[in-house]
Design a protein around this motif. Structure first.
Motif, PDB file in Angstrom:
ATOM      1  N   HIS A  63       0.850  -1.194   0.000  1.00  0.00           N
ATOM      2  CA  HIS A  63       0.000   0.000   0.000  1.00  0.00           C
ATOM      3  C   HIS A  63       0.882   1.240   0.000  1.00  0.00           C
ATOM      4  N   SER A 177     -10.308  -5.021  -2.377  1.00  0.00           N
ATOM      5  CA  SER A 177     -10.066  -4.358  -3.656  1.00  0.00           C
ATOM      6  C   SER A 177     -10.194  -5.340  -4.823  1.00  0.00           C
ATOM      7  N   PRO A 220      -4.990 -16.158  -3.280  1.00  0.00           N
ATOM      8  CA  PRO A 220      -5.849 -17.029  -2.496  1.00  0.00           C
ATOM      9  C   PRO A 220      -7.249 -16.645  -2.793  1.00  0.00           C
TER      10      PRO A 220
HETATM   11  O1  TXA Z   1      -8.754  -4.442  -0.191  1.00  0.00           O
HETATM   12  C1  TXA Z   1      -7.759  -5.147  -0.113  1.00  0.00           C
HETATM   13  O2  TXA Z   1      -7.149  -5.553  -1.113  1.00  0.00           O
HETATM   14  C2  TXA Z   1      -7.267  -5.516   1.302  1.00  0.00           C
HETATM   15  C3  TXA Z   1      -6.861  -4.228   2.011  1.00  0.00           C
HETATM   16  C4  TXA Z   1      -6.244  -4.481   3.353  1.00  0.00           C
HETATM   17  O3  TXA Z   1      -5.996  -3.482   1.183  1.00  0.00           O
HETATM   18  N1  TXA Z   1      -6.193  -6.439   1.227  1.00  0.00           N
HETATM   19  C5  TXA Z   1      -6.367  -7.741   0.879  1.00  0.00           C
HETATM   20  O4  TXA Z   1      -5.195  -8.491   0.959  1.00  0.00           O
HETATM   21  O5  TXA Z   1      -7.421  -8.204   0.539  1.00  0.00           O
HETATM   22  P1  TXA Z   1      -5.214 -10.078   0.962  1.00  0.00           P
HETATM   23  O6  TXA Z   1      -3.798 -10.464   1.231  1.00  0.00           O
HETATM   24  O7  TXA Z   1      -6.234 -10.596   1.868  1.00  0.00           O
HETATM   25  O8  TXA Z   1      -5.509 -10.432  -0.527  1.00  0.00           O
HETATM   26  C6  TXA Z   1      -4.571 -10.044  -1.499  1.00  0.00           C
HETATM   27  C7  TXA Z   1      -4.637 -10.914  -2.695  1.00  0.00           C
HETATM   28  C8  TXA Z   1      -4.287 -12.323  -2.386  1.00  0.00           C
HETATM   29  O9  TXA Z   1      -5.287 -13.124  -3.006  1.00  0.00           O
HETATM   30  C9  TXA Z   1      -2.929 -12.512  -3.052  1.00  0.00           C
HETATM   31  O10 TXA Z   1      -2.709 -13.833  -3.450  1.00  0.00           O
HETATM   32  C10 TXA Z   1      -3.045 -11.568  -4.213  1.00  0.00           C
HETATM   33  O11 TXA Z   1      -3.676 -10.463  -3.655  1.00  0.00           O
HETATM   34  N2  TXA Z   1      -1.749 -11.180  -4.737  1.00  0.00           N
HETATM   35  C11 TXA Z   1      -0.781 -10.507  -4.111  1.00  0.00           C
HETATM   36  N3  TXA Z   1       0.296 -10.394  -4.902  1.00  0.00           N
HETATM   37  C12 TXA Z   1      -0.001 -10.998  -6.053  1.00  0.00           C
HETATM   38  C13 TXA Z   1       0.699 -11.219  -7.273  1.00  0.00           C
HETATM   39  N4  TXA Z   1       1.948 -10.811  -7.458  1.00  0.00           N
HETATM   40  N5  TXA Z   1       0.073 -11.889  -8.253  1.00  0.00           N
HETATM   41  C14 TXA Z   1      -1.201 -12.325  -8.085  1.00  0.00           C
HETATM   42  N6  TXA Z   1      -1.919 -12.147  -6.954  1.00  0.00           N
HETATM   43  C15 TXA Z   1      -1.322 -11.504  -5.954  1.00  0.00           C
END
Ligand code: TXA
Ligand code: MG
Length: 319
Positions: A63, A177, A220
């Motif tokens: 972020h 998001s 995920p």
């Molecule tokens: O609204 C949101 O996105 C919230 C708030 C806190 O910003 N964050 C969020 O993070 O939902 P999380 O970790 O619960 O989900 C993030 C997703 C995960 O499914 C992860 O695998 C994916 O983003 N992700 C992160 N980096 C990635 C990448 N390089 N390629 C593909 N997917 C990715």
């Protein structure tokens, strides 16, 4: 139990100091609460995985407090991505693009791409700015469980985990998001979320491409069972006859069901998908604590924010 402070100028300075020294802070964004740490400090990021019980193969979102700072985390930015950043940041849009060298492997789980967004929440922006570095943050829930839209949700699931919890009230959007990557110049949807795909396609001027089926879980968001209440959840058609039961709870889209239920929540009396998304996780948290052994959840229209709602309900119902 972690200390909870109402988000304000002083508490945000404190929270920034915690992040600078490698600690972990739960904080509000416009989507859901995040569990944040210094995104350039691998040890600090490792604590996020421990607190959440999250597998290391699942990458984090970085972020930033401005589009200018966010773009430094990428090594290459296609024209279509430029358009989306200009139009939707700050906002509930995460872009996945080739990573800059400074981004540690633990953040991307070894991928060559990184996920970045600029949240549209004044407390989150002030925190990131005061910390002076990108803040890595997944949603502040235990892995696979319901996302938190209030500080109380964070306390209940993660209680003693973070060093500090910033309470900024209920989150405005209520679902995570929208995650977009790019392929052949087109946006590709990785996870439906708080920014409707229709708006993204309109701004990009092209329809979204389809995500290639990957062997390893890319997000995920891609794990079938996720965002799950502890109670079994079953999706039903609105208005379809499900026999009322004092042992079951009912999550309605816009109309209260007949009969006696253990608990009932209506997502939006006016049938507004934005309002429904904002209420979704809160309603699920309440219903999972209602004592019911089963939650029936009504299908919602699959456009706009309905796409994100249906995605979360389907994953919650996966067994
Ligand atoms: O609204 C949101 O996105 C919230 C708030 C806190 O910003 N964050 C969020 O993070 O939902 P999380 O970790 O619960 O989900 C993030 C997703 C995960 O499914 C992860 O695998 C994916 O983003 N992700 C992160 N980096 C990635 C990448 N390089 N390629 C593909 N997917 C990715
Ligand atoms: Mg999450």
């Amino acid at each position: 139990m972690a200390k909870t402070l109402k988000a304000g100028r002083q508490s945000i300075q404190k929270a920034a100091a915690v992040i600078k020294r490698g600690g972990v802070v739960a904080f509000p964004t416009e989507t859901v609460y995040g569990l944040g740490a210094d995104g350039l400090n691998p040890e600090a990021c490792a604590r996020i995985f421990e607190i959440k019980g999250r597998p290391r193969f699942d990458p984090l979102i970085l972020h930033e407090c401005s589009p200018a700072r966010a773009r430094r985390l990428f090594s290459r930015i296609p024209a279509a991505a430029e358009k989306l950043m200009a139009k939707f940041w700050p906002g509930p849009l995460t872009l996945v693009l080739p990573k800059a060298r400074a981004v540690p492997d633990i953040v991307t789980a070894g991928l060559k791409t990184v996920a970045v967004r600029v949240p549209a929440n004044r407390h989150a922006l002030a925190l990131i700015k005061a910390a002076g570095r990108p803040v890595a943050a997944p949603s502040a829930n235990r892995f696979g469980r319901l996302s938190p839209t209030t500080a109380a949700h964070v306390r209940k699931q993660l209680g003693a985990g973070p060093d500090l919890i910033l309470d900024g009230g209920r989150t405005a959007i209520g679902v995570e998001s929208t995650i977009i990557t790019f392929s052949g110049g087109r946006p590709v949807l990785l996870r439906p979320g708080g920014l409707p795909l229709e708006e993204i396609e309109r701004a990009a001027g092209v329809p979204a491409g389809r995500a290639a089926r990957a062997k390893a879980p890319l997000a995920p968001g891609c794990l079938k069972k996720h965002y799950a209440p502890r109670v079994r959840l079953e999706i039903v058609e609105p208005g379809a006859p499900v026999r009322p039961s004092a042992r079951a709870a009912y999550l309605a889209f816009s109309r209260r069901p007949r009969g006696a239920w253990a608990a009932v929540k209506v997502l939006s009396r006016s049938g507004d998908l934005r309002e429904a998304a904002a209420n979704l996780f809160r309603a699920l948290h309440l219903l999972e604590n209602s004592g019911a052994g089963l939650i029936y959840a009504e299908r919602v229209p699959p456009h706009g924010l309905g796409r994100a709602i249906m995605d979360r309900l389907k994953r919650a119902s996966a067994r």
